[in-house]
Design a protein around this motif. Structure first.
Motif, PDB file in Angstrom:
ATOM      1  N   THR A 118      39.902  40.002  32.881  1.00  0.00           N
ATOM      2  CA  THR A 118      40.498  39.154  31.844  1.00  0.00           C
ATOM      3  C   THR A 118      41.738  39.775  31.216  1.00  0.00           C
ATOM      4  N   THR A 119      41.679  41.074  30.926  1.00  0.00           N
ATOM      5  CA  THR A 119      42.806  41.747  30.259  1.00  0.00           C
ATOM      6  C   THR A 119      43.685  42.528  31.217  1.00  0.00           C
ATOM      7  N   GLY A 120      43.168  42.871  32.391  1.00  0.00           N
ATOM      8  CA  GLY A 120      43.941  43.672  33.333  1.00  0.00           C
ATOM      9  C   GLY A 120      43.938  45.160  33.033  1.00  0.00           C
ATOM     10  N   LYS A 121      43.224  45.586  32.001  1.00  0.00           N
ATOM     11  CA  LYS A 121      43.174  47.000  31.653  1.00  0.00           C
ATOM     12  C   LYS A 121      42.123  47.716  32.504  1.00  0.00           C
ATOM     13  N   PHE A 167      34.126  46.317  43.290  1.00  0.00           N
ATOM     14  CA  PHE A 167      33.497  45.651  42.162  1.00  0.00           C
ATOM     15  C   PHE A 167      34.521  44.758  41.479  1.00  0.00           C
ATOM     16  N   THR A 168      34.046  43.644  40.932  1.00  0.00           N
ATOM     17  CA  THR A 168      34.913  42.691  40.237  1.00  0.00           C
ATOM     18  C   THR A 168      34.902  42.900  38.730  1.00  0.00           C
ATOM     19  N   ASP A 169      33.718  43.027  38.155  1.00  0.00           N
ATOM     20  CA  ASP A 169      33.605  43.233  36.715  1.00  0.00           C
ATOM     21  C   ASP A 169      32.333  44.037  36.449  1.00  0.00           C
ATOM     22  N   LEU A 170      32.033  44.247  35.165  1.00  0.00           N
ATOM     23  CA  LEU A 170      30.883  45.067  34.804  1.00  0.00           C
ATOM     24  C   LEU A 170      29.570  44.425  35.237  1.00  0.00           C
TER      25      LEU A 170
END
Length: 532
Positions: A162-165, A278-281
């Motif tokens: 979402t944030t790119g961080k 992995f895509t996200d947490l």
């Protein structure tokens, strides 16, 4: 070919020799060479053992058994020479990537360099790529369901979609010491809420709770690290009491206090994170569960048993029961009583008694999902329902009596207070605060109650009765009645004649307008008393 003679064979040689056997018969019976038997018999006579004497002592037998220990030959390391060209790469794997030796053995095998674990271990020690382990004492195994250990280790950085961080991902690894069965919970921050969420997931995964939990001194759980008397945070101590386990923090910078989870963090990093996508947490946590299925079915390097099998057969039944209801982490804080006899917590206001806790008093507050508890040095002060952001919970009894009417601005409260002064006052207040917008006349209602306190209920009742009789719903008119003592006058009857009008209003208004009359005509209405 050299053949080692064991201790029991040495004893048997001497026993047969003292029984009268010859060197030939002893060698044939035991399958040894005559020279070997003769060597032991000559050494036995040198040590004082005779054919007709008593049986040899333990010291003589031990001395004879040393003859079977040949001098150690020079160590031949044909495989170690294969590792010399790869010294730099092995150093990079061990020091930069922090891989375990078992993983390095696998990577070397993939490159066509088959070496054993011990060969690689000797090689890295010889070249100073790894420090040798110190002497240690192996403790006895813990009882099933008795102890669990958890620790944190870095996995790597993950890009937030979402944030790119890029955020650093940690792994919280929970290991049951008896079975070595483990659970992994990836997280971003080591806050109390995140850690408790990971522990709740671990208890659900294991189907129970251990009796003692050993963990690192992370700030969310340990407020003061001490090897003898650690100080826990209130939130984590309350959680351990709610779940029934004993919190046991390890000493600072003593990794051997929790060795089982220390090694597993490296296993998770190498076998799960490195090389994964992995895509996200949430995806990381889902893939971690699949990794645990493989980890639970491998043969453990120390116990040489399958952790999942040992857990199912021996440990699951000994865990404390887990109800499966997620634990809501209470929020604690320090608050100060404001001049309005309220405390502010999480952008909401809660009242406290004015007489015992004046403005400026320091209090403690605990908020859970439903209630808010306020304490003063451990003593309960007040309990309120939990309010959302911007909400307020006020108990009228918490205000001084002279300010209660000002604090409660509800129309119903004003009507009840007015009814206490008398029935006509209550009816007047109901008429005053009726309609779609009673809040617009709250100040008038409060003024009505104050008139009763100022002039007395009896006079206010009479004034409200007279105002209701003529449908005059105006608090200012009622106040004027009380000031001028008009509430006792009887209202005019319908049969009484109307009072005469003043001479000021005896003529129409146009009689006073100079545009319609002359000067003399304007004063012609004045009676003349000088007529003859």
């Amino acid at each position: 070919m050299y053949r080692e003679v064991g201790l029991m064979q040495v004893v048997d040689i001497l026993r047969r020799w003292q029984a009268g056997g010859s060197t030939r018969t002893i060698a044939q019976a035991m399958g040894l060479a005559r020279n070997t038997v003769g060597k032991y018999l000559r050494e036995a006579e040198r040590l004082g053992v005779s054919r007709e004497g008593p049986a040899p002592t333990n010291e003589q037998i031990v001395a004879l058994s040393r003859l079977s220990h040949p001098s150690p030959p020079a160590r031949a390391r044909p495989r170690a020479s294969l590792l010399e060209p790869h010294l730099e790469q092995i150093g990079h794997w061990l020091q930069d990537d922090e891989l375990q030796l078992t993983r390095v053995v696998e990577l070397l095998g993939q490159r066509g360099i088959p070496v054993s674990y011990m060969t690689l271990h000797r090689f890295v020690l010889t070249h100073g790529l790894k420090r040798g382990s110190r002497d240690t004492v192996r403790l006895p195994e813990t009882a099933p369901g008795e102890v669990a250990q958890f620790d944190f280790g870095t996995l790597g950085r993950l890009t937030d979609p979402t944030t790119g961080k890029r955020r650093l991902v940690w792994a919280m690894n929970v290991v049951l010491v008896h079975s070595r069965h483990q659970f992994v919970w990836p997280l971003i921050r080591q806050t109390l809420e995140e850690v408790i969420a990971g522990l709740e997931a671990a208890w659900w995964f294991f189907g129970g709770i251990p009796r003692r939990v050993i963990f690192d001194n992370f700030p969310a759980a340990v407020a003061g690290a001490d090897s003898l008397n650690p100080v826990f945070t209130r939130g984590f101590l309350e959680y351990s009491q709610a779940r029934g386990f004993i919190a046991d923090p390890a000493r600072v910078r003593h990794r051997r206090d929790k060795p089982h989870t220390e090694r597993n963090v490296q296993y998770v990093r190498e076998r799960f994170w490195k090389g994964g996508a992995f895509t996200d947490l949430a995806d990381v946590r889902a893939q971690a569960q699949r990794c645990l299925e493989i980890a639970g079915q491998r043969i453990h390097g120390t116990t040489r048993k399958v952790p999942l099998a040992v857990f199912e057969d021996q440990e699951r039944a000994h865990l404390l029961p887990y109800d499966g209801i997620p634990y809501f982490v209470p929020q604690w804080g320090q608050v100060t009583v404001h001049p309005d006899h309220h405390v502010a917590f999480r952008y909401a206001l809660y009242s406290v008694p004015y007489d015992r806790y004046p403005p400026g008093t320091k209090l403690e507050i605990r908020a859970d999902r439903e209630l808010v508890h306020i304490y003063r040095k451990g003593e309960p002060v007040k309990v309120h329902p939990r309010q959302p952001r911007g909400g307020r919970s006020t108990d009228p009894a918490d205000y001084p009596p002279e300010r209660t009417a000002y604090a409660l601005r509800a129309p119903e409260y004003v009507i009840r207070e007015a009814a206490k002064l008398g029935p006509h006052v209550g009816q007047f207040a109901e008429r005053l605060l009726s309609g779609e917008f009673p809040w617009t006349k709250l100040r008038q209602g409060q003024q009505l109650v104050r008139l009763g306190h100022r002039y007395g209920p009896g006079r206010l009742i009479a004034a409200c009765e007279r105002a209701l009789s003529v449908d005059l719903i105006d608090v200012r008119r009622v106040e004027r009645m009380l000031k001028e003592a008009l509430e006792q006058e009887s209202p005019p009857s319908d049969d009484a004649p109307a009072p005469p009008l003043s001479s000021r209003f005896a003529r129409i208004g146009t009689s006073f307008d100079h545009r319609y009359t002359t000067t003399m005509e304007a004063f012609s209405w004045i009676p003349t008393y000088y007529d003859s």
